[in-house]
Design an enzyme around this catalytic site. Sequence first.
Site, PDB file in Angstrom:
ATOM      1  N   HIS A 124       9.314  61.091  83.740  1.00 62.26           N
ATOM      2  CA  HIS A 124       8.985  60.997  82.315  1.00 62.26           C
ATOM      3  C   HIS A 124       9.131  59.567  81.779  1.00 62.26           C
ATOM      4  O   HIS A 124       9.272  59.376  80.578  1.00 62.26           O
ATOM      5  CB  HIS A 124       9.863  61.963  81.513  1.00 62.26           C
ATOM      6  CG  HIS A 124       9.665  63.385  81.920  1.00 62.26           C
ATOM      7  ND1 HIS A 124       8.480  64.047  81.716  1.00 62.26           N
ATOM      8  CD2 HIS A 124      10.474  64.256  82.571  1.00 62.26           C
ATOM      9  CE1 HIS A 124       8.569  65.283  82.212  1.00 62.26           C
ATOM     10  NE2 HIS A 124       9.772  65.419  82.739  1.00 62.26           N
ATOM     11  N   CYS A 137      41.812  42.319  70.796  1.00 59.49           N
ATOM     12  CA  CYS A 137      42.530  41.166  71.287  1.00 59.49           C
ATOM     13  C   CYS A 137      43.932  41.608  71.671  1.00 59.49           C
ATOM     14  O   CYS A 137      44.313  42.748  71.452  1.00 59.49           O
ATOM     15  CB  CYS A 137      42.649  40.134  70.179  1.00 59.49           C
ATOM     16  SG  CYS A 137      41.068  39.754  69.412  1.00 59.49           S
ATOM     17  N   LYS A 161      38.936  44.892  78.995  1.00 62.48           N
ATOM     18  CA  LYS A 161      39.364  46.138  79.655  1.00 62.48           C
ATOM     19  C   LYS A 161      39.632  47.237  78.638  1.00 62.48           C
ATOM     20  O   LYS A 161      39.357  48.396  78.880  1.00 62.48           O
ATOM     21  CB  LYS A 161      40.623  45.860  80.474  1.00 62.48           C
ATOM     22  CG  LYS A 161      41.150  47.069  81.200  1.00 62.48           C
ATOM     23  CD  LYS A 161      41.028  46.898  82.681  1.00 62.48           C
ATOM     24  CE  LYS A 161      41.253  48.177  83.442  1.00 62.48           C
ATOM     25  NZ  LYS A 161      39.992  48.768  83.913  1.00 62.48           N
ATOM     26  N   GLU A 221      27.205  55.849  86.454  1.00 63.07           N
ATOM     27  CA  GLU A 221      28.357  54.986  86.745  1.00 63.07           C
ATOM     28  C   GLU A 221      27.963  53.843  87.685  1.00 63.07           C
ATOM     29  O   GLU A 221      28.397  52.700  87.512  1.00 63.07           O
ATOM     30  CB  GLU A 221      29.488  55.843  87.341  1.00 63.07           C
ATOM     31  CG  GLU A 221      30.684  55.077  87.907  1.00 63.07           C
ATOM     32  CD  GLU A 221      31.464  54.275  86.879  1.00 63.07           C
ATOM     33  OE1 GLU A 221      31.130  54.306  85.689  1.00 63.07           O
ATOM     34  OE2 GLU A 221      32.408  53.574  87.287  1.00 63.07           O
ATOM     35  N   GLU A 270      27.766  45.554  84.797  1.00 59.45           N
ATOM     36  CA  GLU A 270      28.889  44.835  84.190  1.00 59.45           C
ATOM     37  C   GLU A 270      29.433  43.718  85.068  1.00 59.45           C
ATOM     38  O   GLU A 270      29.918  42.731  84.542  1.00 59.45           O
ATOM     39  CB  GLU A 270      29.989  45.779  83.677  1.00 59.45           C
ATOM     40  CG  GLU A 270      30.689  46.620  84.690  1.00 59.45           C
ATOM     41  CD  GLU A 270      31.674  47.614  84.056  1.00 59.45           C
ATOM     42  OE1 GLU A 270      32.115  47.412  82.920  1.00 59.45           O
ATOM     43  OE2 GLU A 270      32.022  48.591  84.735  1.00 59.45           O
ATOM     44  N   ARG A 288      42.670  42.444  77.499  1.00 56.55           N
ATOM     45  CA  ARG A 288      42.116  42.811  76.192  1.00 56.55           C
ATOM     46  C   ARG A 288      41.053  41.834  75.709  1.00 56.55           C
ATOM     47  O   ARG A 288      40.423  42.061  74.681  1.00 56.55           O
ATOM     48  CB  ARG A 288      43.236  42.833  75.156  1.00 56.55           C
ATOM     49  CG  ARG A 288      44.163  43.972  75.370  1.00 56.55           C
ATOM     50  CD  ARG A 288      45.349  43.887  74.448  1.00 56.55           C
ATOM     51  NE  ARG A 288      45.952  45.183  74.396  1.00 56.55           N
ATOM     52  CZ  ARG A 288      45.765  46.080  73.434  1.00 56.55           C
ATOM     53  NH1 ARG A 288      45.034  45.786  72.405  1.00 56.55           N
ATOM     54  NH2 ARG A 288      46.334  47.257  73.507  1.00 56.55           N
ATOM     55  N   TRP A 297      39.109  38.639  72.116  1.00 62.29           N
ATOM     56  CA  TRP A 297      37.788  39.162  72.440  1.00 62.29           C
ATOM     57  C   TRP A 297      37.006  39.056  71.137  1.00 62.29           C
ATOM     58  O   TRP A 297      37.320  39.731  70.159  1.00 62.29           O
ATOM     59  CB  TRP A 297      37.866  40.608  72.909  1.00 62.29           C
ATOM     60  CG  TRP A 297      36.561  41.148  73.399  1.00 62.29           C
ATOM     61  CD1 TRP A 297      35.937  40.864  74.579  1.00 62.29           C
ATOM     62  CD2 TRP A 297      35.713  42.081  72.718  1.00 62.29           C
ATOM     63  NE1 TRP A 297      34.756  41.562  74.670  1.00 62.29           N
ATOM     64  CE2 TRP A 297      34.591  42.319  73.546  1.00 62.29           C
ATOM     65  CE3 TRP A 297      35.782  42.737  71.502  1.00 62.29           C
ATOM     66  CZ2 TRP A 297      33.558  43.174  73.184  1.00 62.29           C
ATOM     67  CZ3 TRP A 297      34.754  43.594  71.140  1.00 62.29           C
ATOM     68  CH2 TRP A 297      33.653  43.809  71.981  1.00 62.29           C
ATOM     69  N   ASN A 310      44.880  41.642  65.890  1.00 61.60           N
ATOM     70  CA  ASN A 310      44.018  42.461  66.732  1.00 61.60           C
ATOM     71  C   ASN A 310      43.394  43.519  65.839  1.00 61.60           C
ATOM     72  O   ASN A 310      44.118  44.264  65.180  1.00 61.60           O
ATOM     73  CB  ASN A 310      44.859  43.125  67.836  1.00 61.60           C
ATOM     74  CG  ASN A 310      44.096  44.215  68.558  1.00 61.60           C
ATOM     75  OD1 ASN A 310      42.876  44.135  68.699  1.00 61.60           O
ATOM     76  ND2 ASN A 310      44.785  45.243  69.004  1.00 61.60           N
ATOM     77  N   GLY A 311      42.078  43.563  65.786  1.00 63.81           N
ATOM     78  CA  GLY A 311      41.411  44.546  64.928  1.00 63.81           C
ATOM     79  C   GLY A 311      40.284  43.880  64.155  1.00 63.81           C
ATOM     80  O   GLY A 311      39.835  42.799  64.525  1.00 63.81           O
ATOM     81  N   LYS A 360      28.429  49.967  86.719  1.00 62.49           N
ATOM     82  CA  LYS A 360      29.220  49.037  87.539  1.00 62.49           C
ATOM     83  C   LYS A 360      28.388  47.808  87.896  1.00 62.49           C
ATOM     84  O   LYS A 360      28.853  46.686  87.795  1.00 62.49           O
ATOM     85  CB  LYS A 360      29.684  49.689  88.856  1.00 62.49           C
ATOM     86  CG  LYS A 360      30.801  50.683  88.813  1.00 62.49           C
ATOM     87  CD  LYS A 360      32.177  50.102  88.619  1.00 62.49           C
ATOM     88  CE  LYS A 360      32.509  50.000  87.165  1.00 62.49           C
ATOM     89  NZ  LYS A 360      33.088  51.131  86.519  1.00 62.49           N
TER      90      LYS A 360
HETATM   91  C1  G6P Z   1      35.932  49.289  78.474  1.00 59.55           C
HETATM   92  C2  G6P Z   1      36.152  49.031  79.953  1.00 59.55           C
HETATM   93  C3  G6P Z   1      35.610  50.195  80.776  1.00 59.55           C
HETATM   94  C4  G6P Z   1      36.224  51.507  80.316  1.00 59.55           C
HETATM   95  C5  G6P Z   1      36.034  51.721  78.820  1.00 59.55           C
HETATM   96  C6  G6P Z   1      36.874  52.876  78.312  1.00 59.55           C
HETATM   97  O1  G6P Z   1      34.580  49.213  78.189  1.00 59.55           O
HETATM   98  O2  G6P Z   1      35.541  47.820  80.345  1.00 59.55           O
HETATM   99  O3  G6P Z   1      35.905  49.988  82.142  1.00 59.55           O
HETATM  100  O4  G6P Z   1      35.649  52.556  81.015  1.00 59.55           O
HETATM  101  O5  G6P Z   1      36.457  50.572  78.087  1.00 59.55           O
HETATM  102  O6  G6P Z   1      38.231  52.526  78.415  1.00 59.55           O
HETATM  103  P1  G6P Z   1      39.404  53.546  78.510  1.00 59.55           P
HETATM  104  O7  G6P Z   1      40.644  52.705  78.591  1.00 59.55           O
HETATM  105  O8  G6P Z   1      39.371  54.370  77.251  1.00 59.55           O
HETATM  106  O9  G6P Z   1      39.200  54.381  79.712  1.00 59.55           O
END
Ligand code: G6P
Length: 607
Positions: A502, A2, A602, A479, A486, A27, A74, A98-99, A483
């Site tokens: 496989h 958070c 994020k 990736e 998400e 966050r 969050w 936060n935590g 993408k």
């Molecule tokens: C979250 C974000 C991702 C990111 C990951 C790692 O899951 O939604 O987009 O790649 O964290 O975050 P960082 O800040 O360590 O790159």
Amino acid sequence: MCGIVGIIGKEGVVGHLLEALRRLEYRGYDSAGIATLNDNRIERRRAEGKLSNLVKLLEKDPLPGSIGIGHTRWATHGVPNEVNAHPHATDKVAVVHNGIIENFQVLRDELVAAGYKLASETDTEVVAHLITKFLDDGLLPEEATTAALKQLEGAFALGIIFAGEYDLMIAARQGSPLAVGFGDGEMFIGSDAMALAPLSENITYLEEGDCAVITSAGVTVKDVEGQYVVRSVQETALSGALTGKAGYKHFMLKEIYEQPQVIGDTLHSFVNLSEKTITLPELPIDFNTVPKITIAACGTAYYAGLIAKYWFEKIARVSVEVDIASEFRYRELVMPKGGLAILISQSGETADTLAALRYCREQGQKILSIINVPESTIARESDAVLPTYAGPEIGVASTKAFTTQLTVLATLTIVLARARGAIEVERESELVEALIELPARVADVLNHDERLKELAVELAAAQDVLFLGRGTSYPIALEGALKLKEISYIHAEGYAAGEMKHGPIALIDDGVPVIVIAPFDSLMEKTFSNMQEVIARGGRVIFLTDEEGARRLGNYATHTIALPQVDPFVAPILHAIPVQLLAYHTAVIKNTDIDQPRNLAKSVTVE
Ligand code: G6P
């Protein structure tokens, strides 16, 4: 995880609290809330969902007060609703957190047995009641907080205010980041410097175990042993202005389009254009003798690490291990003396990546981090930092941070290879040349946007999508799938093309689009065989390749996108762009919340 904020101000603080929360919304955005003091009493406004709901609530029902705390959530413990929204409060104390308080259930049972009534399902509420219990026992606010902190297990950054105490806020940190900001007769706390940027240029970062007593006159800090300590005050270079969307519909699209620029900015700091050589900042690491490199990261940053493994091994001939930080931290990996650990993180605050860093430190590794936020905890705990110059990334789905991480890792590959005598001078210049050209080629890729937008119509109609690739295209397949999942909420899987037979091949039918990523390189023919296996089973292939690949094999696929021809070394950086755009346009069609997708955040500062 958070975002938390707190202000001791001179007048009404709610406006500034909201502005800081807006900067922390990355966050989490499950709920938001604010508490202030009025007539000596704690008053709260809380709302489920995004910060905009809290803003609306405060318009209808304003909250005066010159001291206050705020929170954007969050959800970890307890569903996202108003009752579980922070601040959590009793009539004596209000808390933002936060935590995760790991022993909250035991504490909760004790508090309930002692007659305290808890309203929410959260772990945080026990903190408010525990402090209240010690206040009820006759302790003063600081004493009561210290006594409560001693009982907490887990990770926390806490901001606490007390009924009747207009000039007192207590902040504590264990495992979650927390900054204290200094103003003129005003004081601030925030989860990061970005939150405080419009309010304060002078910041102190609390360290593990610190407890800070804050008044309008300043801050006193005690460390984990309870001894007074002085933490240095730094000037923050962060801009007070939050970047806007610059005419784009979403931050994500803006950030995709910024890539030629930010890749160029990142390269400029490491590449000598006239001599065509790479010069990294002086690093306290002898690349020549490093016996092994270990990379740990999460999410998209982990995929950057996977690509680096291919580069470091093939080009610099060094042994590399790469792992997801949440797995790595509990594996008890045996690490060689003098090894190098590389942590990759956009935010520099990801809890698992930070824990991996600390494990590597205990194992005597040199710590190098690749970070976008230079003030972050991971950057501060590293022996050396290679910054990415992506600028603030607001969209939750990482785009420009990924390609700038790759850019930094590519330059590092060349430096490593040179230091280890693994590369010929001629090949080195070719690689540097390929990097120098990269921003222009990335700009060329963006010209395919309209076509990718058309293809997104097909993806939007699918329930499942497969992404396939080999070599450095394999992490791009992962990736691409991440993408798409998400932001469009369509199920997608990334697979090593050769592994498809496989298992995932069973999924193939004409309802499952298969995106094959294969530039013209030594592996293309192999991937082509796997593409044929898909086509033979009625699969529809979207072939992401380059001009040469399209010329040779483009006719076989249902759709082919021919990206510019580049050295295979930099191809993954280029191929990252179409998978980002495909996901983006698919999400637009699905009308999802692209910049703040459901359930995500994020920066993930919990395990
Ligand atoms: C979250 C974000 C991702 C990111 C990951 C790692 O899951 O939604 O987009 O790649 O964290 O975050 P960082 O800040 O360590 O790159």
